[in-house]
Design a protein around this motif. Structure first.
Motif, PDB file in Angstrom:
ATOM      1  N   CYS A 107      75.082  21.111  45.016  1.00  0.00           N
ATOM      2  CA  CYS A 107      74.310  20.381  45.853  1.00  0.00           C
ATOM      3  C   CYS A 107      74.118  20.820  47.136  1.00  0.00           C
ATOM      4  O   CYS A 107      74.960  21.283  47.713  1.00  0.00           O
ATOM      5  N   CYS A 163      66.213  13.045  42.219  1.00  0.00           N
ATOM      6  CA  CYS A 163      66.732  14.485  42.167  1.00  0.00           C
ATOM      7  C   CYS A 163      67.708  14.589  41.108  1.00  0.00           C
ATOM      8  O   CYS A 163      68.810  13.560  41.138  1.00  0.00           O
ATOM      9  N   ASN A 193      66.154  10.323  49.568  1.00  0.00           N
ATOM     10  CA  ASN A 193      67.361  11.079  48.692  1.00  0.00           C
ATOM     11  C   ASN A 193      68.694  10.214  48.976  1.00  0.00           C
ATOM     12  O   ASN A 193      69.485  10.091  48.102  1.00  0.00           O
ATOM     13  N   ARG A 194      68.797   9.750  50.281  1.00  0.00           N
ATOM     14  CA  ARG A 194      70.110   9.007  50.576  1.00  0.00           C
ATOM     15  C   ARG A 194      69.798   7.723  50.573  1.00  0.00           C
ATOM     16  O   ARG A 194      68.682   7.273  51.042  1.00  0.00           O
ATOM     17  N   MET A 216      79.993  19.665  46.332  1.00  0.00           N
ATOM     18  CA  MET A 216      79.961  19.488  44.677  1.00  0.00           C
ATOM     19  C   MET A 216      80.949  20.671  44.095  1.00  0.00           C
ATOM     20  O   MET A 216      80.975  20.897  42.824  1.00  0.00           O
ATOM     21  N   LEU A 222      72.226  19.102  49.142  1.00  0.00           N
ATOM     22  CA  LEU A 222      71.623  17.972  49.952  1.00  0.00           C
ATOM     23  C   LEU A 222      72.629  16.836  50.404  1.00  0.00           C
ATOM     24  O   LEU A 222      72.515  15.787  50.485  1.00  0.00           O
ATOM     25  N   ILE A 247      76.083  16.576  49.471  1.00  0.00           N
ATOM     26  CA  ILE A 247      77.368  16.361  48.389  1.00  0.00           C
ATOM     27  C   ILE A 247      78.018  17.541  48.435  1.00  0.00           C
ATOM     28  O   ILE A 247      77.592  18.589  47.905  1.00  0.00           O
ATOM     29  N   GLY A 288      69.137  17.984  40.960  1.00  0.00           N
ATOM     30  CA  GLY A 288      69.174  19.424  41.238  1.00  0.00           C
ATOM     31  C   GLY A 288      70.592  20.142  40.397  1.00  0.00           C
ATOM     32  O   GLY A 288      70.372  21.142  39.915  1.00  0.00           O
ATOM     33  N   CYS A 289      71.580  19.249  40.762  1.00  0.00           N
ATOM     34  CA  CYS A 289      72.904  19.746  40.397  1.00  0.00           C
ATOM     35  C   CYS A 289      73.025  19.770  38.771  1.00  0.00           C
ATOM     36  O   CYS A 289      73.800  20.256  38.175  1.00  0.00           O
ATOM     37  N   CYS A 339      68.652  10.539  44.943  1.00  0.00           N
ATOM     38  CA  CYS A 339      70.181  11.120  44.433  1.00  0.00           C
ATOM     39  C   CYS A 339      70.417  10.322  43.069  1.00  0.00           C
ATOM     40  O   CYS A 339      70.934   9.309  43.276  1.00  0.00           O
ATOM     41  N   PHE A 340      70.514  10.906  41.960  1.00  0.00           N
ATOM     42  CA  PHE A 340      70.946   9.918  40.760  1.00  0.00           C
ATOM     43  C   PHE A 340      72.463   9.798  40.789  1.00  0.00           C
ATOM     44  O   PHE A 340      72.932   8.967  40.407  1.00  0.00           O
TER      45      PHE A 340
HETATM   46  S1  SF4 Z   1      71.862  17.904  43.715  1.00  0.00           S
HETATM   47 FE1  SF4 Z   1      72.921  16.299  42.598  1.00  0.00          FE
HETATM   48  S2  SF4 Z   1      74.054  15.336  43.858  1.00  0.00           S
HETATM   49 FE2  SF4 Z   1      72.784  16.826  45.060  1.00  0.00          FE
HETATM   50  S3  SF4 Z   1      71.108  15.025  45.919  1.00  0.00           S
HETATM   51 FE3  SF4 Z   1      70.481  16.195  43.889  1.00  0.00          FE
HETATM   52  S4  SF4 Z   1      71.394  14.579  42.383  1.00  0.00           S
HETATM   53 FE4  SF4 Z   1      72.333  14.186  44.290  1.00  0.00          FE
END
Ligand code: SF4
Length: 492
Positions: free
Chosen positions: A405, A456, A193-194, A411, A407, A409, A458-459, A254-255
């Motif tokens: 987020c 990912c 993810n990171r 946000m 994970l 961030i 997710g956001c 994480c995009f």
């Molecule tokens: S939820 Fe969004 S900001 Fe958080 S890890 Fe996933 S893609 Fe990245």
């Protein structure tokens, strides 16, 4: 806006940056210090370095920016050719020195120091279990949970097996640099993810969140640390060994690292961030290009998107001209604290000023990387219209952010996110743009040259790659299948 890692008005805020190195015969402190400077955009709350001289740890951790946290005496006191470092933006745990990193602790199993970028989704559960076994915690952060779990495992297992057991236990996002006595390790979570990369310098090896940190100390990027991989730097810079400890079917990179967080000059998961952003800009033109007099970026991080967009527009024979229409005051930075909405609104005027001749009487396409609350976008549209722009069309190089987020961030909350309860049309009306378009998730995956299922998002979808209470899960990755393959490879 947000306008990238050096801004911090209306945008998501970065997580943390980690680094670790093992060198032949010189102090690790100064290269670590310079590397942290290169990673400053990933965290401005605190900075720290821990080294080991073969006998004992030396630690200096302070609140504030890297340049403020260390002086020459501090660096001179950090003896030893092995060490790790950290810059922090708090995403879990308190905003005080108790959670500043590297986190250090001495156990029967030896000394440990840990730097963590990410966020665990099951740290409370592990904390309770460890507390019941007699572990006493000094902070409320999840890094200490990892440290205690690893220390417990080190009492029963060798280093590699102990790390593997900890990786089996912790879930969520984590890129770690760890120092056990004077051995420096790098670990990337099984979903990747990171970011985390390995680099080589003249007399040793470096592990860092981003390749820009390696460039800064005249090193060469070797490669990304693979998801689920452990890298062990041999003492005195002699090489490294890698172990693929955990594997899972799909990654969840994480995009947003590519869209917003990472430096444009960093290479992440094989792609130069600057080029990815340009490609996102090109796709933005393909999906929602509009023929206006000028296209201009919100500085700084909208610039690569706008240049890709303008290039694609020109290839399509549209009469769009690339122009810099907003100038940034570089002296309003992270130290400018904007806790309230009112102050954030004023901050836009302090930070950005339009160039009248570029804007007056023109139709304008303004390119930005994302919209979080919408406040800044509204301010910018107003600024350009006040300056004589006939029309302001906003194009965003990412999909709408609809969910928080979990994970790592920061946000904003779901309630604060303008896209959480509004359509794109309603957002456009709220920020007073003549038109507004975002990029699709498919275009993002294509620009990253990735399978959508390996990212990912997710956001922007509300579906996460981990079990998170009250949220949707988009795949079964919360309990990974663990297949140990402990293959040591010299200079992989
Ligand atoms: S939820 Fe969004 S900001 Fe958080 S890890 Fe996933 S893609 Fe990245």
């Amino acid at each position: 806006m947000p306008t990238g890692p050096d801004e911090g008005f209306d945008g998501p805020t970065e997580k943390c940056g980690v680094v670790g190195t093992s060198l032949a015969d010189r102090s690790a402190a100064r290269p670590l210090y310079y590397s942290l400077y290169a990673l400053q955009h990933r965290g401005q709350e605190s900075a720290g370095i821990v080294t080991h001289d073969g006998f004992q740890q030396h630690s200096h951790v302070e609140m504030g920016l890297v340049g403020d946290a260390f002086d020459e005496d501090d660096i001179a006191g950090l003896n030893g050719s092995a060490g790790i470092g950290h810059v922090r933006y708090p995403t879990a745990g308190s905003v005080d020195k108790s959670c500043a990193q590297p986190f250090t602790v001495s156990f029967k199993s030896g000394s440990l120091a840990l730097s963590h970028n990410g966020n665990l989704v099951n740290s409370d559960e592990i904390r309770e279990e460890l507390a019941a076994q007699g572990h006493a915690f000094t902070s409320d952060g999840d890094t200490e949970v990892i440290a205690h779990d690893l220390a417990r495992n080190l009492l029963e297992e060798d280093l590699v097996r102990a790390v593997k057991r900890t990786m089996e236990r912790i879930h969520g996002s984590y890129s770690l640099t760890i120092m056990h006595d004077e051995t420096v390790l790098g670990v990337r979570d099984p979903a990747g993810n990171r970011p985390l990369v390995i680099g080589e310098v003249d007399d040793g090896y470096v592990i860092a969140s981003e390749s820009a940190a390696i460039d800064t100390i005249d090193g060469e990027l070797v490669r990304d640390v693979r998801p689920g991989e452990l890298v062990v730097l041999r003492p005195d810079g002699e090489g490294y060994d890698t172990y693929q400890l955990v594997e899972r079917e799909r990654t969840a990179h994480c995009f947003f690292e590519h869209v917003y967080f990472s430096r444009p000059d960093s290479v992440i998961d094989g792609g130069l961030v600057y080029e990815v952003r340009r490609e996102l800009g090109r796709k933005l033109w393909d999906e929602s290009g509009i023929d206006t007099d000028v296209v201009m970026p919100v500085p700084d991080s909208g610039r690569a998107f706008a240049s890709g967009y303008a290039e694609a527009a020109q290839e399509a024979d549209a009469g769009v001209e690339f122009a810099e229409g907003l100038m940034k005051n570089r002296y309003v930075g992270r130290t400018f604290i904007m806790p309230t909405q009112d102050e954030r609104e004023r901050a836009v005027r302090l930070k950005l000023n339009p160039i009248k001749s570029t804007v007056e009487g023109k139709t304008v396409t303004l390119i930005d990387d994302s919209i979080v609350r919408g406040t800044t976008s509204n301010q910018l549209v107003q600024l350009l219209k006040d300056c004589g722009a006939e029309e302001v069309h906003l194009r965003i190089g990412a999909p709408p952010i609809v969910a928080p987020c979990y994970l790592g961030i920061n946000m904003a909350t779901r309630e604060e996110l303008i896209a959480s309860d509004k359509t794109v049309e309603e957002i456009g009306e709220t920020i007073d743009a003549d038109s507004l378009q975002y990029l699709s998730t498919e275009a993002v995956a294509a620009a990253l040259d990735a399978d959508r299922a390996d990212l990912c998002m997710g956001c922007v979808t509300g579906e996460y790659p981990y079990d998170i209470e009250g949220e949707e899960t988009d795949r079964d990755v919360s309990r990974p299948v663990i297949e140990g393959s402990e293959t040591a490879s010299a200079d992989d």
